[in-house]
Enzyme design. Structure first.
Site, PDB file in Angstrom:
ATOM      1  N   ASN A  25      24.301 -71.779 -26.300  1.00 37.96           N
ATOM      2  CA  ASN A  25      24.560 -72.776 -25.258  1.00 37.96           C
ATOM      3  C   ASN A  25      25.301 -72.074 -24.124  1.00 37.96           C
ATOM      4  OD1 ASN A  25      25.335 -74.900 -23.668  1.00 37.96           O
ATOM      5  ND2 ASN A  25      26.683 -75.858 -25.187  1.00 37.96           N
ATOM      6  N   LYS A  27      26.156 -73.207 -21.323  1.00 33.20           N
ATOM      7  CA  LYS A  27      27.053 -74.114 -20.580  1.00 33.20           C
ATOM      8  C   LYS A  27      26.891 -73.876 -19.071  1.00 33.20           C
ATOM      9  CE  LYS A  27      30.007 -74.397 -24.587  1.00 33.20           C
ATOM     10  NZ  LYS A  27      31.342 -74.594 -25.152  1.00 33.20           N
ATOM     11  N   HIS A 112      26.889 -83.156 -26.473  1.00 29.59           N
ATOM     12  CA  HIS A 112      27.919 -82.118 -26.593  1.00 29.59           C
ATOM     13  C   HIS A 112      29.288 -82.728 -26.295  1.00 29.59           C
ATOM     14  CE1 HIS A 112      30.261 -78.506 -25.988  1.00 29.59           C
ATOM     15  NE2 HIS A 112      29.314 -77.859 -26.653  1.00 29.59           N
ATOM     16  N   GLU A 114      31.692 -81.699 -24.655  1.00 29.80           N
ATOM     17  CA  GLU A 114      32.118 -81.582 -23.252  1.00 29.80           C
ATOM     18  C   GLU A 114      31.505 -82.693 -22.414  1.00 29.80           C
ATOM     19  OE1 GLU A 114      30.979 -77.483 -22.933  1.00 29.80           O
ATOM     20  OE2 GLU A 114      32.629 -76.972 -24.287  1.00 29.80           O
ATOM     21  N   GLU A 184      30.302 -79.568 -34.276  1.00 27.50           N
ATOM     22  CA  GLU A 184      31.165 -78.751 -33.424  1.00 27.50           C
ATOM     23  C   GLU A 184      32.549 -79.392 -33.340  1.00 27.50           C
ATOM     24  OE1 GLU A 184      28.562 -76.164 -30.653  1.00 27.50           O
ATOM     25  OE2 GLU A 184      29.169 -77.957 -29.574  1.00 27.50           O
ATOM     26  N   GLY A 190      35.673 -72.826 -27.883  1.00 27.34           N
ATOM     27  CA  GLY A 190      36.255 -71.997 -26.829  1.00 27.34           C
ATOM     28  C   GLY A 190      37.724 -71.675 -27.054  1.00 27.34           C
ATOM     29  N   SER A 230      33.604 -71.324 -31.617  1.00 22.44           N
ATOM     30  CA  SER A 230      34.099 -69.950 -31.767  1.00 22.44           C
ATOM     31  C   SER A 230      33.367 -69.174 -32.855  1.00 22.44           C
ATOM     32  CB  SER A 230      35.610 -69.937 -32.021  1.00 22.44           C
ATOM     33  OG  SER A 230      36.294 -70.526 -30.931  1.00 22.44           O
TER      34      SER A 230
HETATM   35  P1  13P Z   1      32.236 -71.503 -28.246  1.00 25.62           P
HETATM   36  O1  13P Z   1      31.322 -70.705 -29.140  1.00 25.62           O
HETATM   37  O2  13P Z   1      32.507 -70.853 -26.924  1.00 25.62           O
HETATM   38  O3  13P Z   1      33.473 -71.956 -28.965  1.00 25.62           O
HETATM   39  O4  13P Z   1      31.420 -72.859 -27.873  1.00 25.62           O
HETATM   40  C1  13P Z   1      30.821 -73.575 -28.863  1.00 25.62           C
HETATM   41  C2  13P Z   1      29.986 -74.625 -28.244  1.00 25.62           C
HETATM   42  O5  13P Z   1      30.492 -75.551 -27.640  1.00 25.62           O
HETATM   43  C3  13P Z   1      28.521 -74.491 -28.342  1.00 25.62           C
HETATM   44  O6  13P Z   1      27.879 -75.643 -27.915  1.00 25.62           O
END
Ligand code: 13P
Length: 267
Positions: A25, A27, A112, A114, A184, A190, A230
């Protein structure tokens, strides 16, 4: 009966009937030229990943067409990161599922954290988005997960269970063939903090059971459930070795082709 059921689950597991997936992803990262280069680098090394592992890159909307050109004819899948909850019309700034399919996408990420956190994505909207994605021939990667406060209050099972029920229970067993779930935990995204393999496995098994409760064990056993948060080359092996973890949804580490490919080799 219970014995028969667990025997069945064991056989499905032994024969590896579930698809293994490693999806990146991206982002809101990379410009279009940078994204094209990243896709080319992933494609160039994709042969190092075992054939039974499906690699997918999920890119910003602007990148989809040129990246689709790069990936054309290859086994690397292309995903969007979101789609509209409306079919078409006067919804300035939105991108429909039909548009994504016509741009060459085979998948879209939906729900997601976010998007739930910053853009008011609700389970109700997600039902519409999933419906439209499926109707336009896209497979869905549906994200669920608890935040830190919910984890500390030991509400993670309730939260993830409700997210699964509110969205997926509106669909059919047939639809489930086109839906991947990604667990997740928000506190691991992150942050460099990964859920331990045991923590992740526990909730993956719970998600699979929640799917089984509605659609039956056979559907649940065939549903791919990814871990995200992560996930990186150093921890992917341990996570992917868990019985109910079928791969990863990768954020930061997917922005480096070498790391992404390394994760793909971690089964
Ligand atoms: P990270 O791997 O940067 O923690 O992000 C995970 C994520 O949100 C994948 O959709």
């Amino acid at each position: 009966m219970l014995n028969l059921q667990s025997k069945f689950n064991e056989i499905v597991y032994l024969f590896n009937m579930r698809k293994k997936i490693v999806a990146g992803n991206w982002k809101m990262n990379t410009t279009v030229p940078e994204g094209v280069e990243l896709a080319k680098a992933v494609l160039a090394k994709s042969g190092e990943v075992p054939a039974e592992v499906k690699l997918i890159v999920a890119t910003p909307f602007t990148h989809l067409c040129p990246v689709a050109e790069v990936l054309k004819g290859s086994a690397v899948g292309l995903s969007a990161e979101n789609c509209a909850d409306k079919e078409k019309g006067a919804y300035t700034g939105e991108v429909s599922a039909a548009m994504l399919a016509s741009a060459g996408c085979q998948y879209t990420i939906l729900g997601h954290s976010e998007r739930r956190q910053y853009y008011g994505e609700t389970d109700e909207k997600l039902v519409e988005k999933v419906r439209l994605a499926l109707a336009n021939g896209l497979d869905v990667i549906l994200c669920v997960g608890e935040n830190l406060e919910e984890r500390e209050a030991e509400r993670h099972f309730d939260v993830c269970g409700a997210q699964i029920k509110n969205v997926l229970y509106n669909f059919s067993a047939e639809d489930m063939k086109h839906i991947v779930v990604a667990y997740e935990p928000v506190w691991a995204i992150g942050t460099g903090k990964t859920a331990s393999a045991e923590q992740a496995e526990e909730i993956h098994a719970f998600i699979r059971k929640t799917i089984a409760d509605k659609f039956g064990a056979a559907v649940a056993e065939e549903t791919t459930i990814l871990y995200g948060g992560s996930c990186k080359p150093s921890n992917a092996k341990e996570l992917f070795a868990q019985k109910d973890i079928d791969g990863g949804l990768i954020g930061g580490a997917a922005l480096k082709a070498d790391d992404f490919i390394e994760i793909g080799k971690s089964f």
